[in-house]
Design a protein around this motif. Structure first.
Motif, short mmCIF file in Angstrom:
data_model
loop_
_atom_site.label_atom_id
_atom_site.label_comp_id
_atom_site.label_asym_id
_atom_site.label_seq_id
_atom_site.Cartn_x
_atom_site.Cartn_y
_atom_site.Cartn_z
N ALA A 1 41.15 44.89 22.44
CA ALA A 1 40.58 43.84 21.60
C ALA A 1 41.45 43.60 20.37
N THR A 2 41.95 44.68 19.78
CA THR A 2 42.83 44.55 18.61
C THR A 2 44.13 43.84 19.00
N GLU A 3 44.66 44.19 20.15
CA GLU A 3 45.94 43.60 20.60
C GLU A 3 45.80 42.12 20.90
N THR A 4 44.67 41.71 21.45
CA THR A 4 44.51 40.33 21.92
C THR A 4 43.60 39.48 21.03
N GLY A 5 43.04 40.09 19.99
CA GLY A 5 42.10 39.35 19.15
C GLY A 5 40.80 39.02 19.85
N ALA A 6 40.49 39.76 20.89
CA ALA A 6 39.31 39.46 21.70
C ALA A 6 38.04 39.97 21.06
N SER A 7 36.96 39.28 21.33
CA SER A 7 35.64 39.79 20.98
C SER A 7 35.16 40.68 22.13
N VAL A 8 34.35 41.66 21.80
CA VAL A 8 33.88 42.63 22.80
C VAL A 8 32.37 42.56 22.89
N HIS A 9 31.86 42.55 24.13
CA HIS A 9 30.44 42.39 24.36
C HIS A 9 29.96 43.38 25.41
N GLN A 10 28.87 44.05 25.12
CA GLN A 10 28.26 44.94 26.10
C GLN A 10 27.40 44.11 27.03
N CYS A 11 27.52 44.34 28.34
CA CYS A 11 26.74 43.57 29.30
C CYS A 11 26.62 44.33 30.60
N ALA B 1 38.54 32.10 27.33
CA ALA B 1 38.36 32.89 28.55
C ALA B 1 37.37 34.02 28.31
N LEU B 2 36.57 34.28 29.33
CA LEU B 2 35.66 35.43 29.35
C LEU B 2 35.99 36.27 30.56
N ILE B 3 36.23 37.56 30.35
CA ILE B 3 36.51 38.49 31.44
C ILE B 3 35.35 39.47 31.52
N VAL B 4 34.64 39.46 32.63
CA VAL B 4 33.49 40.34 32.84
C VAL B 4 33.93 41.49 33.75
N GLY B 5 33.60 42.71 33.34
CA GLY B 5 34.09 43.88 34.04
C GLY B 5 35.42 44.31 33.48
N ALA B 6 35.58 44.11 32.17
CA ALA B 6 36.87 44.37 31.53
C ALA B 6 37.15 45.86 31.41
N GLY B 7 38.41 46.19 31.50
CA GLY B 7 38.85 47.57 31.39
C GLY B 7 40.37 47.60 31.44
N PRO B 8 40.96 48.76 31.68
CA PRO B 8 42.41 48.83 31.81
C PRO B 8 42.86 48.19 33.12
N GLY B 9 44.15 48.02 33.29
CA GLY B 9 44.64 47.48 34.54
C GLY B 9 44.63 45.96 34.54
N LEU B 10 44.10 45.36 35.61
CA LEU B 10 44.15 43.91 35.77
C LEU B 10 43.47 43.18 34.62
N SER B 11 42.29 43.62 34.22
CA SER B 11 41.58 42.93 33.13
C SER B 11 42.41 42.91 31.86
N ALA B 12 43.04 44.03 31.55
CA ALA B 12 43.88 44.09 30.36
C ALA B 12 45.08 43.16 30.49
N ALA C 1 48.15 39.21 37.35
CA ALA C 1 47.69 38.29 36.32
C ALA C 1 48.48 36.99 36.33
N GLU C 2 49.78 37.09 36.55
CA GLU C 2 50.61 35.88 36.62
C GLU C 2 50.17 34.98 37.77
N THR C 3 49.71 35.58 38.88
CA THR C 3 49.21 34.79 40.00
C THR C 3 47.92 34.07 39.63
N TYR C 4 47.04 34.77 38.92
CA TYR C 4 45.82 34.11 38.44
C TYR C 4 46.19 32.90 37.57
N TRP C 5 47.16 33.11 36.68
CA TRP C 5 47.55 32.03 35.79
C TRP C 5 48.16 30.86 36.56
N ALA C 6 48.96 31.16 37.58
CA ALA C 6 49.56 30.10 38.40
C ALA C 6 48.47 29.26 39.08
N VAL C 7 47.42 29.92 39.55
CA VAL C 7 46.31 29.19 40.17
C VAL C 7 45.62 28.32 39.12
#
Length: 233
Positions: free
Chosen positions: A47-57, A9-20, A206-212
């Motif tokens: 990133a530490t919590e989820t093992g995610a890579s971080v990218h500036q864009c 998965a790639l999340i663009v516009g990541a931050g606290p809240g829904l993206s997290a 987020a659970e709704t996104y996953w259900a979709v």
């Protein structure tokens, strides 16, 4: 009935809240996660919590977006779930709005979504598999006073999602637009003690996104609305 299986998965516009919340949920379900944002300085704990890579864009720069997908592909493989969660607005009376700020807001809310979706679709179409999820708002179906820039961007985002769904769904790509109709709970915006569950819980969204994402292709949704139980609509 076999459910779709996603890997990256790639999340663009990541931050606290829904993206997290999405990053944590994807990680719990075994997906590798990449986080992209214009400013990445606050993403290290997530990133530490989820093992995610971080990218500036900068999502409104075509070259930046192309480079982002190349970087993510090199590290995690091409993402088969892409979430566009960036938006911007400038509030004020129509006659007072600075045109350049309005243009910038529209670019972030809609043009960036086009650039990201284009790069995602180019990688997903050869496989006939993937999902592109676009985070919308009430402003995409109902324009409010003093919010012309947000309505412009979010109406455009919804139109993009509908067009993409009609074009890409028959080719195996699930495109979904989420109308988030209400305020989202956060540390700076807690739920009032006298109005329980009056703000959207980002984990619940987020659970709704996953259900979709888990929908069988015989019953895909292209648009889903979520709102607190007390929200008027």
């Amino acid at each position: 009935m076999e459910k779709p299986r996603y890997r990256s998965a790639l999340i663009v516009g990541a931050g606290p809240g829904l993206s997290a919340s999405l990053a944590r949920l994807f990680h719990r379900n075994g997906l590798t996660v990449a986080l992209a944002a214009r400013r990445t300085d606050k993403l290290a704990p997530l990133a530490t919590e989820t093992g995610a890579s971080v990218h500036q864009c900068n999502a409104v720069d075509a070259n930046d977006v192309a480079a982002l997908f190349q970087a993510v592909e090199a590290k995690n493989g091409a993402p088969d779930v892409v979430v566009y969660n960036a938006s911007a607005r400038v509030r004020g009376a129509l006659i007072d709005l600075p045109p350049e700020e309005v243009r910038q807001a529209m670019e972030v809310s809609a043009f960036g979504a086009f650039l990201v979706s284009q790069q995602a679709a180019r990688r997903m179409l050869p496989h006939g598999h993937g999902a592109i999820l676009l985070s919308g708002a009430t402003a995409g179906v109902k324009g409010f006073p003093l919010s012309a820039s947000f309505a412009l961007g979010k109406f455009a985002l919804r139109g993009l999602a509908q067009s993409m769904a009609r074009e890409l769904s028959p080719k195996g790509l699930h495109v979904a637009h989420f109308v988030i109709d209400g305020g989202i709970r956060s540390a700076s915006r807690p739920v009032p003690s006298d109005a329980p569950d009056s703000l959207l819980d980002p984990d619940a969204i987020a659970e709704t996104y996953w259900a979709v994402l888990q929908q069988h292709r015989s019953a895909w949704s292209w648009e889903v609305e979520v709102r607190p139980w007390v929200e008027k609509f």
